[in-house]
Design a protein around this motif. Structure first.
Motif, PDB file in Angstrom:
ATOM      1  N   SER A 328     -30.315 -49.380  59.295  1.00 14.82           N
ATOM      2  CA  SER A 328     -30.183 -47.942  59.033  1.00 14.82           C
ATOM      3  C   SER A 328     -29.891 -47.716  57.552  1.00 14.82           C
ATOM      4  O   SER A 328     -29.375 -48.602  56.865  1.00 14.82           O
ATOM      5  N   THR A 329     -30.223 -46.518  57.084  1.00 13.77           N
ATOM      6  CA  THR A 329     -29.810 -46.109  55.739  1.00 13.77           C
ATOM      7  C   THR A 329     -28.561 -45.250  55.876  1.00 13.77           C
ATOM      8  O   THR A 329     -28.444 -44.458  56.814  1.00 13.77           O
ATOM      9  N   PRO A 330     -27.603 -45.398  54.975  1.00 21.37           N
ATOM     10  CA  PRO A 330     -26.376 -44.589  55.086  1.00 21.37           C
ATOM     11  C   PRO A 330     -26.656 -43.112  54.838  1.00 21.37           C
ATOM     12  O   PRO A 330     -27.398 -42.758  53.917  1.00 21.37           O
ATOM     13  N   ASP A 331     -26.090 -42.262  55.681  1.00 20.82           N
ATOM     14  CA  ASP A 331     -26.261 -40.817  55.530  1.00 20.82           C
ATOM     15  C   ASP A 331     -25.366 -40.300  54.408  1.00 20.82           C
ATOM     16  O   ASP A 331     -24.210 -40.726  54.265  1.00 20.82           O
ATOM     17  N   SER A 332     -25.924 -39.378  53.624  1.00 21.65           N
ATOM     18  CA  SER A 332     -25.110 -38.661  52.652  1.00 21.65           C
ATOM     19  C   SER A 332     -24.529 -37.437  53.352  1.00 21.65           C
ATOM     20  O   SER A 332     -25.272 -36.529  53.734  1.00 21.65           O
ATOM     21  N   LEU A 333     -23.235 -37.418  53.533  1.00 24.72           N
ATOM     22  CA  LEU A 333     -22.589 -36.330  54.267  1.00 24.72           C
ATOM     23  C   LEU A 333     -21.831 -35.389  53.341  1.00 24.72           C
ATOM     24  O   LEU A 333     -20.876 -34.732  53.731  1.00 24.72           O
ATOM     25  N   ASP A 334     -22.266 -35.344  52.063  1.00 27.86           N
ATOM     26  CA  ASP A 334     -21.670 -34.438  51.082  1.00 27.86           C
ATOM     27  C   ASP A 334     -22.269 -33.049  51.297  1.00 27.86           C
ATOM     28  O   ASP A 334     -23.418 -32.785  50.936  1.00 27.86           O
ATOM     29  N   SER A 394     -31.526 -34.134  51.010  1.00 26.76           N
ATOM     30  CA  SER A 394     -30.106 -33.789  50.977  1.00 26.76           C
ATOM     31  C   SER A 394     -29.261 -34.786  51.773  1.00 26.76           C
ATOM     32  O   SER A 394     -28.083 -34.976  51.492  1.00 26.76           O
ATOM     33  N   MET A 395     -29.870 -35.439  52.781  1.00 28.01           N
ATOM     34  CA  MET A 395     -29.141 -36.403  53.610  1.00 28.01           C
ATOM     35  C   MET A 395     -29.374 -37.852  53.170  1.00 28.01           C
ATOM     36  O   MET A 395     -28.829 -38.776  53.773  1.00 28.01           O
ATOM     37  N   ASP A 396     -30.214 -38.058  52.136  1.00 29.86           N
ATOM     38  CA  ASP A 396     -30.569 -39.406  51.667  1.00 29.86           C
ATOM     39  C   ASP A 396     -31.246 -40.216  52.763  1.00 29.86           C
ATOM     40  O   ASP A 396     -31.027 -41.418  52.906  1.00 29.86           O
ATOM     41  N   ARG A 397     -32.077 -39.560  53.557  1.00 25.69           N
ATOM     42  CA  ARG A 397     -32.826 -40.253  54.605  1.00 25.69           C
ATOM     43  C   ARG A 397     -34.281 -40.412  54.200  1.00 25.69           C
ATOM     44  O   ARG A 397     -34.809 -39.636  53.400  1.00 25.69           O
ATOM     45  N   LYS A 398     -34.936 -41.421  54.778  1.00 25.11           N
ATOM     46  CA  LYS A 398     -36.369 -41.569  54.578  1.00 25.11           C
ATOM     47  C   LYS A 398     -37.088 -40.413  55.282  1.00 25.11           C
ATOM     48  O   LYS A 398     -36.677 -39.977  56.347  1.00 25.11           O
ATOM     49  N   PHE A 399     -38.169 -39.913  54.657  1.00 26.60           N
ATOM     50  CA  PHE A 399     -38.920 -38.786  55.227  1.00 26.60           C
ATOM     51  C   PHE A 399     -40.270 -39.279  55.712  1.00 26.60           C
ATOM     52  O   PHE A 399     -41.027 -39.909  54.966  1.00 26.60           O
ATOM     53  N   ASN A 438     -34.084 -47.238  61.011  1.00 25.14           N
ATOM     54  CA  ASN A 438     -34.175 -46.630  62.342  1.00 25.14           C
ATOM     55  C   ASN A 438     -33.586 -45.229  62.394  1.00 25.14           C
ATOM     56  O   ASN A 438     -33.388 -44.671  63.471  1.00 25.14           O
ATOM     57  N   ASN A 439     -33.276 -44.651  61.216  1.00 24.26           N
ATOM     58  CA  ASN A 439     -32.734 -43.286  61.202  1.00 24.26           C
ATOM     59  C   ASN A 439     -33.414 -42.404  60.162  1.00 24.26           C
ATOM     60  O   ASN A 439     -32.754 -41.719  59.388  1.00 24.26           O
ATOM     61  N   PRO A 440     -34.754 -42.420  60.089  1.00 29.30           N
ATOM     62  CA  PRO A 440     -35.405 -41.510  59.132  1.00 29.30           C
ATOM     63  C   PRO A 440     -35.407 -40.080  59.655  1.00 29.30           C
ATOM     64  O   PRO A 440     -34.957 -39.801  60.764  1.00 29.30           O
ATOM     65  N   LEU A 441     -35.930 -39.170  58.850  1.00 23.17           N
ATOM     66  CA  LEU A 441     -36.171 -37.809  59.307  1.00 23.17           C
ATOM     67  C   LEU A 441     -37.660 -37.697  59.617  1.00 23.17           C
ATOM     68  O   LEU A 441     -38.497 -37.876  58.747  1.00 23.17           O
ATOM     69  N   PHE A 442     -37.967 -37.439  60.883  1.00 25.72           N
ATOM     70  CA  PHE A 442     -39.351 -37.332  61.336  1.00 25.72           C
ATOM     71  C   PHE A 442     -39.768 -35.863  61.323  1.00 25.72           C
ATOM     72  O   PHE A 442     -39.129 -35.033  61.960  1.00 25.72           O
ATOM     73  N   MET A 443     -40.846 -35.556  60.611  1.00 19.39           N
ATOM     74  CA  MET A 443     -41.412 -34.213  60.645  1.00 19.39           C
ATOM     75  C   MET A 443     -42.684 -34.264  61.485  1.00 19.39           C
ATOM     76  O   MET A 443     -43.698 -34.842  61.082  1.00 19.39           O
ATOM     77  N   LEU A 444     -42.621 -33.702  62.691  1.00 17.03           N
ATOM     78  CA  LEU A 444     -43.783 -33.638  63.581  1.00 17.03           C
ATOM     79  C   LEU A 444     -44.458 -32.289  63.355  1.00 17.03           C
ATOM     80  O   LEU A 444     -44.043 -31.266  63.900  1.00 17.03           O
TER      81      LEU A 444
END
Length: 796
Positions: A328-334, A394-399, A438-444
């Motif tokens: 997983s990638t660490p979430d930015s929760l700022d 903003s969440m530092d997740r893969k898109f 295993n924690n990206p942001l999926f845009m369907l």
């Protein structure tokens, strides 16, 4: 030069090199590239096929092929160090051989298969380069000796004893023929040494001995030791031959098979298995996936490399090892940073930004919370897809974006079973492999445009994907192992929510994005669209300035949309016009305002709808919702002599036709109260027309407008030009609520409408309309049609 071009040049040079007459006669440069060897030692006079897998070594081979094909070959001091990323000079021996590349072939998975011969012995004087590969200044070691009786005797002894060893250990007859044909005593010595099964350290020690009688004496001693060991081994084998059981025999045959494969150059498959087992040991897998991988590896070891099943099994293992099962990638929760990022990328959209901030706040308190399933619904061009990118940033997740428009095959989501040729996992698993977490942001994207045919229903396959209670064990047909999707944040987009199947819609939190107001479009153009187009056309603020009034005029008179895509196209057209002026010699800043806008965009394309109408009794202004925003809907009514027939035109849908019939029924049943002569209906025909007949229209929200147009026609009272209306009617005259109120209000404001009649039950929707839109607009909330008619019709 691309990788393919470089490889073609290399292979072309290698083919030319195959026919060189005598590499030993080539002049030796003072500086040569250094190729490290792992696990064995090259001797002068030897030719050997090699697999080159390391990228730096491959580049070395490429450069050598394109020059003189010569290189220095030295051995690594420690065997088994081939996996290190970089070879340091101190890890290599100083004595090696001068190599000549005869042939190069590219093998599968990007490796090189080269045939190299060792010509002379050399010594590395000093290293002159370490990146991208080693280069060193070399000195050739002379290989000459004065022939005498002792040398002749040693030479004869080596030939005789080597033939004896060949008979004992069944060496190839070609080696005996080769040693008979050699005349140089040192080449004879090195050939013998290469067949003694010495360790690399022992072989290097013999290579470092200077060419002379000492080398021949040491070689003869080692050869005698090997003969003694072989004779002893032969005696032992004879003594235990009768006691060999089935397992020992099987082991012996497998060892022989291994040796045969090595001789045939088929050891690459064994390297494959070794590499896969190492990968299994290094990769962190769930218990079920690990058991499956081990079982598949054992199966792969029993399959012939030439079998099609081998490739299928190997590809499956690659998928298992490459998927981010537990990565997983660490979430930015700022929350402050997230708010800043979304404000930078998008103007407005406060409701959505608020929802994302709330999610981050809860995630900060509860780390194991499942990702939400959001559905952005709105007309094209309002920023649904780009908003997903901003959320990921903003969440530092893969898109990851997957377009679902036109997808009809269920296998696109769930994958194909491995029994099919060319089977692959579905798009979900493929995208996770690409993301590497295993924690990206999926845009369907475009989930409302999924299709369905004989290959299955993709929307049904998405039910499991988009259900936080089920997707922790998503089953792809190709993997046949559950994959946890609960950490993925899914965002879907749609233009029309009605096209999404009910069960799928029930799993998502729907957030509606309405069209932008004029003020929002102005700010978006100034903050985002214009700077983007200036950069795209190589312009600066000193070259072009567009006044606010100019942008407002583009919005009002050149575009008619809920989003901002056409607005961006018009700004791009202005930039192109200014760029042409600059190229033709114009200097200074070009200022575009409402007065000179026609120069760049041509005549005005849209005029206020109300000004384009000849006003009078029988005309009412309704409001309609469309997938691309709100629109004015003019209802025209006319009467003529007849027998009470009603004609409807304008390509109306069934619901809208029913509204017209209900409107007429209400008027006839309440004719006296409305001031309409009751007996006139049997003498006239009525015609209701909705202009723009090429466009299909449907829905119940034009009911109030139809009643108003008919009453206006039959009483001769004109409907106020500055008033618009929407609402569904009943036979009793009640005004029922409708949807899309914000879009309809925006359309009315664009057209210059000052007063709007709405159903009283839509008061909640008025509250959500921005204050700057409501400013200058008066809303009338009515319970029944009589109340509405009292507001809409002139008193006279």
């Amino acid at each position: 030069m691309s990788e393919d071009d470089r490889l073609q040049d290399t292979e072309g040079a290698a083919k030319k090199a195959e026919h060189h007459s005598d590499p030993a006669t080539l002049p030796v440069p003072e500086i040569l590239p250094v190729l490290p060897l792992h696990g064995f030692v090259f001797f002068p006079g030897m030719g050997f096929p090699m697999n080159i897998l390391h990228p730096a070594s491959q580049q070395l081979i490429d450069d050598a092929i394109l020059k003189d094909r010569l290189l220095a070959i030295v051995s690594h001091k420690k065997a088994g160090e081939e996996k290190q990323e970089r070879v340091e000079p101190q890890h290599l021996y100083r004595v090696g051989v001068l190599g000549y590349i005869h042939k190069l072939v590219k093998v599968r998975e990007g490796g090189y298969h080269v045939l190299i011969s060792a010509i002379k012995k050399l010594e590395l004087v000093e290293y002159v380069q370490e990146e991208p590969y080693l280069k060193a200044r070399v000195a050739i070691v002379p290989m000459a000796i004065e022939e005498d009786k002792e040398v002749e005797a040693l030479e004869l002894n080596l030939r005789t004893q080597f033939k004896k060893l060949a008979d004992l250990v069944l060496l190839p007859s070609e080696l005996v023929t080769t040693i008979d044909s050699l005349s140089d005593p040192f080449y004879i010595s090195y050939l013998v040494i290469s067949q003694l099964n010495l360790t690399p350290v022992e072989e290097q020690a013999l290579l470092e001995i200077g060419p002379g009688k000492e080398l021949m004496h040491r070689t003869a001693r080692e050869l005698n030791k090997r003969i003694e060991t072989a004779e002893m081994s032969q005696e032992i084998q004879k003594s235990i031959k009768e006691d060999t059981d089935d397992k020992q025999r099987e082991f012996f045959l497998r060892q022989q098979l291994k040796a045969i494969r090595k001789e045939l150059g088929e050891e690459e498959e064994n390297l494959d298995l070794k590499e896969l087992r190492e990968k299994l040991a290094e990769t962190e897998l769930p218990e079920e996936a690990k058991k499956t991988a081990e079982k598949e590896l054992d199966r792969l070891a029993r399959i012939s490399p030439s079998s099609p099943e081998y490739t299928v099994s190997r590809t499956y293992l690659d998928w298992l090892f490459d998927l981010p099962w537990l990565k997983s990638t660490p979430d930015s929760l700022d929350i402050v940073k997230a708010q800043q990022v979304m404000d930078e990328d998008h103007y407005g959209l406060d409701e959505i930004k608020k929802r994302i901030i709330e999610f981050l706040a809860v995630r900060k308190l509860k780390q194991d919370m499942h990702g939400p399933i959001l559905c952005f619904v709105g007309p094209p061009g309002v920023g649904k897809t780009s908003l997903g990118q901003s959320i990921a940033r903003s969440m530092d997740r893969k898109f990851i974006r997957i377009s679902l428009g036109g997808v009809r095959d269920e296998a696109e989501i769930r994958g194909h079973r491995r029994t099919y040729i060319g089977a692959l996992p579905g798009r979900i698993i493929q995208s996770l492999r690409k993301a590497g977490a295993n924690n990206p942001l999926f845009m369907l994207d475009e989930i409302d445009k999924l299709g369905m045919d004989f290959r299955g229903d993709p929307s049904s396959a998405l039910l499991e994907v988009l259900d936080p209670e089920q997707n922790f064990s998503f089953a792809d047909h190709y993997l046949e192992i559950p994959f946890d999707l609960s950490r993925v944040m899914f965002i879907t987009t749609a233009n029309i929510i009605d096209n999404i199947p009910g069960p799928l819609r029930d799993r998502m939190e729907v957030i509606e994005l309405s069209g932008y107001t004029h003020e929002e479009k102005l700010n978006i153009a100034k903050r985002h669209l214009l700077p983007k187009q200036l950069e795209a056309h190589a312009l600066s603020d000193d070259d072009l300035k567009i006044e606010d009034q100019g942008i407002r005029m583009i919005i009002r008179s050149y575009t008619r949309e809920a989003g901002v895509r056409n607005l961006e196209r018009k700004l791009a057209a202005i930039c192109r016009g200014v760029a042409k002026e600059i190229v033709t010699g114009k200097t200074g800043t070009t200022v575009v305002d409402a007065d000179n806008l026609v120069t760049y965009l041509g005549p005005i394309q849209f005029f206020p709808e109300t000004k384009a109408r000849t006003w009078g009794p029988g005309l009412a202004t309704g409001l309609a919702w469309t997938p691309v925003g709100g629109e004015l809907l003019f209802i025209e009514a006319a009467k003529m002599k007849g027998k009470g027939n009603l004609t409807l035109t304008g390509k109306l849908g069934e619901v809208m036709k029913e509204s017209a019939t209900a409107a007429l029924t209400y008027i006839r049943s309440h004719a006296k109260d409305l001031g309409v002569e009751e007996g006139m209906f049997a003498k006239i025909d009525l015609h209701i027309h909705v202009p723009e007949g090429a466009i299909p229209k449907d829905g119940p929200s034009a009911g109030v407008a139809m009643v108003t147009a008919l009453v206006s026609l039959l009483t001769g009272r004109t409907v106020s030009k500055d008033m618009a209306m929407t609402g569904e009617i009943t036979l009793r005259g009640d005004v029922l609520p409708v949807g899309g109120v914000k879009e309809k209000v925006l359309a009315a404001v664009r057209a210059g409408i000052k007063e709007i009649v709405l159903p009283a039950l839509n008061e909640k929707d008025v509250v959500e309309i921005p204050d700057n839109v409501k400013e200058g607009v008066r809303f009338h909330l009515v319970q029944d049609i009589k109340e509405a008619l009292g507001l809409l019709l002139d008193k006279e």
